[in-house]
Enzyme design. Structure first.
Site, PDB file in Angstrom:
ATOM      1  N   ARG A 109      -0.320  10.220  11.310  1.00 56.73           N
ATOM      2  CA  ARG A 109       0.908   9.458  11.572  1.00 56.73           C
ATOM      3  C   ARG A 109       1.870  10.164  12.536  1.00 56.73           C
ATOM      4  NH1 ARG A 109       4.313   8.180   8.351  1.00 56.73           N
ATOM      5  NH2 ARG A 109       4.703   6.076   9.075  1.00 56.73           N
ATOM      6  N   CYS A 168      -7.721  19.537  20.264  1.00 54.03           N
ATOM      7  CA  CYS A 168      -7.389  19.718  21.680  1.00 54.03           C
ATOM      8  C   CYS A 168      -6.677  18.484  22.211  1.00 54.03           C
ATOM      9  CB  CYS A 168      -8.651  20.022  22.476  1.00 54.03           C
ATOM     10  SG  CYS A 168      -9.386  21.581  21.975  1.00 54.03           S
ATOM     11  N   GLU A 169      -5.539  18.210  21.632  1.00 53.43           N
ATOM     12  CA  GLU A 169      -4.659  17.100  21.993  1.00 53.43           C
ATOM     13  C   GLU A 169      -3.263  17.646  21.772  1.00 53.43           C
ATOM     14  OE1 GLU A 169      -4.578  13.877  22.819  1.00 53.43           O
ATOM     15  OE2 GLU A 169      -6.736  13.511  22.967  1.00 53.43           O
ATOM     16  N   GLY A 199       0.843  -1.186   0.000  1.00 54.85           N
ATOM     17  CA  GLY A 199       0.000   0.000   0.000  1.00 54.85           C
ATOM     18  C   GLY A 199       0.881   1.241   0.000  1.00 54.85           C
TER      19      GLY A 199
HETATM   20  C1  LIG Z   1      -1.510  -2.918   6.007  1.00 54.78           C
HETATM   21  C2  LIG Z   1      -1.362  -4.158   5.227  1.00 54.78           C
HETATM   22  C3  LIG Z   1      -0.741  -4.138   3.977  1.00 54.78           C
HETATM   23  C4  LIG Z   1      -0.120  -2.897   3.391  1.00 54.78           C
HETATM   24  O1  LIG Z   1       0.955  -2.460   4.129  1.00 54.78           O
HETATM   25  P1  LIG Z   1       1.889  -1.278   3.550  1.00 54.78           P
HETATM   26  O2  LIG Z   1       2.828  -1.012   4.664  1.00 54.78           O
HETATM   27  O3  LIG Z   1       0.976  -0.140   3.266  1.00 54.78           O
HETATM   28  O4  LIG Z   1       2.542  -1.808   2.322  1.00 54.78           O
HETATM   29  C5  LIG Z   1      -0.677  -5.309   3.268  1.00 54.78           C
HETATM   30  N1  LIG Z   1      -1.198  -6.454   3.757  1.00 54.78           N
HETATM   31  C6  LIG Z   1      -1.790  -6.523   4.960  1.00 54.78           C
HETATM   32  C7  LIG Z   1      -2.322  -7.817   5.424  1.00 54.78           C
HETATM   33  C8  LIG Z   1      -1.888  -5.384   5.740  1.00 54.78           C
HETATM   34  O5  LIG Z   1      -2.468  -5.446   6.932  1.00 54.78           O
END
Ligand SMILES: *Cc1c(COP(=O)(O)O)cnc(C)c1O
Length: 421
Positions: free
Chosen positions: A310, A341-342, A274
Site C-alpha cells: 500500500r 529494486c524499485e 473487508g
Molecule cells: C474491495 C471490495 C470490498 C471491500 O472493500 P473494503 O474497502 O476492504 O471494505 C467490498 N466489495 C467490493 C465489491 C469490493 O470490490
C-alpha cells in the site's frame, strides 16, 4: 485519536521469532472478534443483517473460519475466493459473488454453491443465463454515476467500471422479472477507506429510495440491500475510527421512514466490508537489516513491498513503531525501505522514529487488510508467513512463508535441460 499498539511487546515478539523468523504478518483473533460483534450490534435492529467479509482483503481461510463463527458470510469475486469460502463451510446465501468482467466458469461455480450472484452489468443477465442458468435470486450492482461523489481510492462513480446505470437498473430488473427470477437484492459500492459515517448513511438512503421506486414500477419485492464495503480505518494516529453505532443508527432511522412507513415489507441490510474487519488487527513484523546515510537516512528492513504494497502503490500511510523504544524521543528522520529494486519500495518517507539500530524490531501497523493479500513476487521476492494470536495467547501459523521452491513451482527445469538453443 487511535492508539497504535501491537498486542505483543518486544520480548514476546523476540520469543515468537525464535520459531517464526521475520518478516511475518500477525493477526489478533480477540480483537477481530470484538470488532465483529460491535458491527453486528450496530445493526442488531435489522432482522436479517449480515456482513459478508470481502475475502480479497485477507484471503486466509483461518481468519474466514473465525469470521464465520461470528456469523459473517463471504463476499467473493473470483473462483479461488469462492473455493476459499467453500473450504470453511460457507454455502448458499452466506456467499455473495460480486464480480466484474466475469469468466463463465466463475458464474458456474457461484451458481453451484448457491451463492447470491450480484450482476455487474445488464449484459450479464444473458451471459449468466447461458452459462449457468438464472437462479431464483439475483442482485444487481448500481453505479449512481454523477448522483454520488466518490472518494480518492475508488474515484468518481461515473469513472468507475462497475455496475448498472440507473435506467439500466430498471430495465435489468424488468428483464429478470420477466425471465422468472423471484427474489431480488440491490447493491452498490461507491467508496473505499471512507472515514465519514454519513457517507454510508447516504448510500443506504440512495438504495432505500431506489428499492421504493423499483418495487413500485416493476411490482417486485426486494429482500435485501447491500451497501457495500469501504468503511475506512484510522491509519494515522490522529484519525478517528468510523463510529459504527452512528452508521447503524443513521441507517435505522432511514429504514423506519423509507421502508417501514412506506410498507415495503422486511428488507435485510447487508455489508461487505473487508478493511475495517481485519485491517487494524494485523501487523507486519520486521527487523532492521541495514542503516545507510547518503543524501538521506535510510533504515532497511527484511520486509519489502512484496509483504505490504500500500505505501508504494498509493503512498499510503502506515504507522511504524519500534518495540521497546515507544517512549524514546522520535527525532530520527528517515526513509524506511524494503529491498526491492524499485525506489518506491519504501514503507515510510521522512518518518520521525526513535533512534533505530540494526537488529531492532519494527512493527508496521494496520496491515491486516489489503496487506499480505496484495503481495507479489516481482524481483524474486517471497511473501511472508501469517500468524494468528489466538484468544488464549497461543500463536498459530495460518500460512507459512513462501520458499524458493514455491517461486519456481511453475517452471519446468527438466524441460529447460532438453531445450536446445
Ligand atoms: C474491495 C471490495 C470490498 C471491500 O472493500 P473494503 O474497502 O476492504 O471494505 C467490498 N466489495 C467490493 C465489491 C469490493 O470490490
Amino acid at each position: 485519536m487511535s492508539e497504535k499498539k501491537c498486542p505483543l511487546n518486544r520480548d514476546q515478539l523476540e520469543a515468537l521469532i525464535k520459531k517464526y523468523p521475520t518478516p511475518f504478518h500477525l493477526y489478533d483473533e480477540a480483537a477481530i472478534r470484538a470488532n465483529a460483534r460491535a458491527l453486528k450490534a450496530a445493526f442488531a435492529w435489522n432482522l436479517g443483517f449480515k456482513e459478508y467479509f470481502a475475502v480479497k482483503a485477507t484471503p486466509n481461510p483461518y481468519l474466514m473460519k473465525v469470521l464465520k463463527a461470528e456469523g459473517f458470510g463471504a463476499d467473493c469475486s473470483s473462483l479461488p475466493e469462492l473455493m476459499l469460502a467453500e473450504s470453511v463451510g460457507l454455502s448458499g446465501k452466506e456467499i455473495i459473488f460480486t464480480s466484474n468482467d466475469t469468466p463463465a466458469d466463475e458464474y458456474v461455480k457461484a451458481a453451484k454453491l448457491g451463492a447470491i450472484i450480484n450482476l455487474d452489468d445488464i449484459t450479464h443477465i444473458d451471459f449468466l443465463e447461458q452459462c449457468a442458468g438464472l437462479p431464483e435470486m439475483v442482485c444487481c450492482r448500481y453505479n449512481p454515476g454523477p448522483l454520488k461523489g466518490g472518494n480518492a481510492i475508488i474515484g468518481h462513480p461515473e469513472e468507475a467500471k462497475y455496475g448498472f446505470t440507473r435506467p439500466q437498473l430498471f430495465e435489468g430488473y424488468r428483464i429478470l422479472r420477466d425471465k422468472g427470477v423471484k427474489r431480488f437484492g440491490l447493491h452498490t459500492m461507491v467508496a473505499s477507506n471512507e472515514l465519514d459515517a454519513n457517507y454510508f448513511i447516504e448510500t443506504a438512503h440512495i438504495l432505500f429510495d431506489l428499492v421504493g421506486e423499483l418495487s413500485a414500477e416493476l411490482g417486485i419485492q426486494f429482500e435485501f440491500v447491500n451497501i457495500g464495503g469501504g468503511i475506512g480505518i484510522p491509519y494515522k494516529p490522529e484519525h478517528k475510527a468510523v463510529d459504527l453505532k452512528v452508521v447503524g443508527e443513521g441507517v435505522r432511522k432511514l429504514y423506519k421512514e423509507k421502508i417501514e412507513k412506506a410498507g415495503l415489507g422486511r428488507l435485510d441490510v447487508r455489508l461487505e466490508c473487508g478493511r475495517m474487519v481485519t485491517g487494524p488487527y494485523g501487523w507486519l513484523v520486521s527487523r532492521v537489516l541495514h542503516k545507510k546515510n547518503t543524501y538521506k537516512q535510510y533504515v532497511g528492513l527484511d520486509a519489502c513491498m512484496a509483504n505490504l504494497m500500500r505505501p508504494a502503490l498509493y503512498g499510503a500511510y502506515h504507522h511504524i513503531t519500534v518495540p521497546g523504544k515507544e517512549t524514546l524521543p522520535h527525532d530520527f528522520v528517515c526513509d524506511v525501505t524494503g529491498s526491492l529494486c524499485e525506489n518506491n519500495d519504501k514503507f515510510a518517507i521522512n518518518r520521525a522514529l526513535p533512534p533505530v539500530e540494526i537488529g531492532d524490531l519494527v512493527v508496521i501497523h494496520d496491515a491486516g487488510a489489503h496487506g499480505h493479500a496484495m503481495g507479489f513476487n516481482y524481483n524474486g521476492k517471497l511473501r511472508s508467513a501469517e500468524l494468528l494470536l489466538r484468544e488464549n495467547g497461543e500463536v498459530v501459523q495460518i500460512r507459512r512463508a513462501e520458499t524458493v521452491q514455491d517461486y519456481f513451482a511453475t517452471l519446468d527445469f527438466a524441460g529447460l535441460n532438453k531445450f536446445k538453443v
